[in-house]
Scaffold this motif. Sequence first.
Motif, PDB file in Angstrom:
ATOM      1  N   ILE A   1      81.083  42.680  24.644  1.00 50.29           N
ATOM      2  CA  ILE A   1      80.051  43.577  24.134  1.00 50.29           C
ATOM      3  C   ILE A   1      78.711  42.857  24.066  1.00 50.29           C
ATOM      4  CG2 ILE A   1      81.598  45.012  22.737  1.00 50.29           C
ATOM      5  CD1 ILE A   1      80.773  43.335  20.292  1.00 50.29           C
ATOM      6  N   ASP A   2      77.652  43.658  23.992  1.00 52.74           N
ATOM      7  CA  ASP A   2      76.371  43.183  23.514  1.00 52.74           C
ATOM      8  C   ASP A   2      76.300  43.543  22.038  1.00 52.74           C
ATOM      9  OD1 ASP A   2      75.510  42.254  26.025  1.00 52.74           O
ATOM     10  OD2 ASP A   2      74.791  44.241  26.594  1.00 52.74           O
TER      11      ASP A   2
ATOM     12  N   VAL B   1      76.074  38.662  10.001  1.00 52.93           N
ATOM     13  CA  VAL B   1      77.448  38.900  10.450  1.00 52.93           C
ATOM     14  C   VAL B   1      77.548  38.687  11.956  1.00 52.93           C
ATOM     15  CG1 VAL B   1      79.273  40.619  10.659  1.00 52.93           C
ATOM     16  CG2 VAL B   1      77.942  40.482   8.553  1.00 52.93           C
ATOM     17  N   ALA B   2      76.558  39.165  12.693  1.00 60.93           N
ATOM     18  CA  ALA B   2      76.588  39.035  14.161  1.00 60.93           C
ATOM     19  C   ALA B   2      76.637  37.576  14.594  1.00 60.93           C
ATOM     20  CB  ALA B   2      75.377  39.730  14.769  1.00 60.93           C
ATOM     21  N   GLN B   3      75.966  36.697  13.857  1.00 64.27           N
ATOM     22  CA  GLN B   3      76.024  35.272  14.195  1.00 64.27           C
ATOM     23  C   GLN B   3      77.442  34.725  14.001  1.00 64.27           C
ATOM     24  OE1 GLN B   3      72.368  32.970  12.753  1.00 64.27           O
ATOM     25  NE2 GLN B   3      72.040  34.993  11.841  1.00 64.27           N
ATOM     26  N   TYR B   4      78.100  35.143  12.930  1.00 65.02           N
ATOM     27  CA  TYR B   4      79.478  34.714  12.713  1.00 65.02           C
ATOM     28  C   TYR B   4      80.396  35.246  13.808  1.00 65.02           C
ATOM     29  CZ  TYR B   4      78.615  32.763   8.035  1.00 65.02           C
ATOM     30  OH  TYR B   4      78.176  31.987   6.987  1.00 65.02           O
ATOM     31  N   VAL B   5      80.147  36.479  14.251  1.00 65.83           N
ATOM     32  CA  VAL B   5      80.942  37.047  15.344  1.00 65.83           C
ATOM     33  C   VAL B   5      80.767  36.209  16.606  1.00 65.83           C
ATOM     34  CG1 VAL B   5      81.279  39.034  16.848  1.00 65.83           C
ATOM     35  CG2 VAL B   5      80.804  39.396  14.421  1.00 65.83           C
ATOM     36  N   ALA B   6      79.511  35.912  16.945  1.00 58.35           N
ATOM     37  CA  ALA B   6      79.221  35.172  18.176  1.00 58.35           C
ATOM     38  C   ALA B   6      79.792  33.757  18.133  1.00 58.35           C
ATOM     39  CB  ALA B   6      77.714  35.126  18.406  1.00 58.35           C
ATOM     40  N   LEU B   7      79.825  33.154  16.961  1.00 63.38           N
ATOM     41  CA  LEU B   7      80.390  31.814  16.839  1.00 63.38           C
ATOM     42  C   LEU B   7      81.909  31.845  16.875  1.00 63.38           C
ATOM     43  CD1 LEU B   7      77.973  30.444  14.110  1.00 63.38           C
ATOM     44  CD2 LEU B   7      78.156  29.597  16.457  1.00 63.38           C
ATOM     45  N   ALA B   8      82.506  32.913  16.345  1.00 61.58           N
ATOM     46  CA  ALA B   8      83.966  33.008  16.320  1.00 61.58           C
ATOM     47  C   ALA B   8      84.535  33.376  17.689  1.00 61.58           C
ATOM     48  CB  ALA B   8      84.404  34.047  15.292  1.00 61.58           C
ATOM     49  N   ALA B   9      83.792  34.184  18.452  1.00 54.53           N
ATOM     50  CA  ALA B   9      84.298  34.661  19.743  1.00 54.53           C
ATOM     51  C   ALA B   9      83.181  34.661  20.778  1.00 54.53           C
ATOM     52  CB  ALA B   9      84.899  36.053  19.582  1.00 54.53           C
TER      53      ALA B   9
ATOM     54  N   LEU C   1      73.098  38.611  22.460  1.00 59.18           N
ATOM     55  CA  LEU C   1      73.016  38.769  21.009  1.00 59.18           C
ATOM     56  C   LEU C   1      71.577  39.077  20.602  1.00 59.18           C
ATOM     57  CD1 LEU C   1      74.434  38.387  18.203  1.00 59.18           C
ATOM     58  CD2 LEU C   1      73.843  35.956  18.383  1.00 59.18           C
ATOM     59  N   ILE C   2      71.410  40.104  19.760  1.00 56.44           N
ATOM     60  CA  ILE C   2      70.094  40.488  19.250  1.00 56.44           C
ATOM     61  C   ILE C   2      70.131  40.401  17.728  1.00 56.44           C
ATOM     62  CG2 ILE C   2      68.322  42.267  19.163  1.00 56.44           C
ATOM     63  CD1 ILE C   2      69.580  43.464  21.706  1.00 56.44           C
TER      64      ILE C   2
ATOM     65  N   THR D   1      75.146  29.737  22.510  1.00 57.21           N
ATOM     66  CA  THR D   1      74.635  29.415  23.846  1.00 57.21           C
ATOM     67  C   THR D   1      74.359  30.646  24.704  1.00 57.21           C
ATOM     68  OG1 THR D   1      76.909  29.135  24.619  1.00 57.21           O
ATOM     69  CG2 THR D   1      75.740  27.159  23.876  1.00 57.21           C
ATOM     70  N   MET D   2      74.828  31.836  24.267  1.00 57.99           N
ATOM     71  CA  MET D   2      74.510  33.048  25.011  1.00 57.99           C
ATOM     72  C   MET D   2      73.029  33.385  24.841  1.00 57.99           C
ATOM     73  SD  MET D   2      75.647  33.637  21.790  1.00 57.99           S
ATOM     74  CE  MET D   2      77.412  33.784  22.013  1.00 57.99           C
TER      75      MET D   2
END
Length: 269
Positions: free
Chosen positions: A92-93, A103-111, A118-119, A210-211
């Motif tokens: 997903i974006d 929360v989005a940062q935690y998502v991106a770091l977890a998966a 990521l925005i 890194t995305m």
Amino acid sequence: MPPLLYAETPYGRLAYREEGEGPGPALLLCQRFRGTLDDWDPAFLSAISRNRRVIRFDSAGIGGSGGDVPVGLEEMASVVLAFSDALGLPKIDLLGWSLGGFVAQYVALAAPTRIRRLILAASGPGGKAEGPEPHPRVREVMAHPHNGPDDYLYLFFHDSLTSRAAGRAYLDRLAAARDRVPSVSGPGFVGQLKAIAAATGVRDRLGDLTMPVLVANGAHDVMIPAYRSFVISQEAPNAKLILYPDSGHAFLFQYTDCFASEIDHFLTP
């Protein structure tokens, strides 16, 4: 208003709506503190869904969703991933506003392999504060049992005629919407507060994002000062920062067309 849909997850039945279509990954929206899926500006949703599928949802224990509010931001991130699994979305974006950005940062770091781009809107890395603090009045206004129009104008928009006019227009658009999900309950409000208070932040892990990351804020955000957006842009290796003048926490509903154009450019393969 698109129909209210539901997805069954280990965290309960989660409510969502979706609009738009396009060839790329769906854009999933993570909402702010005390916000529901129906508190996104209809004009903003229309602008960002012209070329892609956009999905907005309520996390566990919020608005139209069942379950309980998670005890921490890591658990909130797990809800996002479980919701994506339930919808069959392997990649997903992700756009997070305010608490949703944390929360989005935690998502991106977890998966990280599941988040294409990521925005982060009006957010920061959390943890120990750096730079300017939120305005002293913010905590008082946020603690009101119910936030009225004046509260929203103070928290989300700059103290100028043009920004406050944009804020009133935003509130009018929300007021015109029908068949809204319930507002965040008292227990939901307390649960979110506890999760925020327990968070240690991800400042020391920003280098792992890194995305491609688009970071944006209003230059006069009284809740999450724009300096914290700057910190993300300095630490995340592929981050771009945009600051909008004469605007605050809800810059995305004031500069709707401009920010939607940036999002479209950023997400276009």
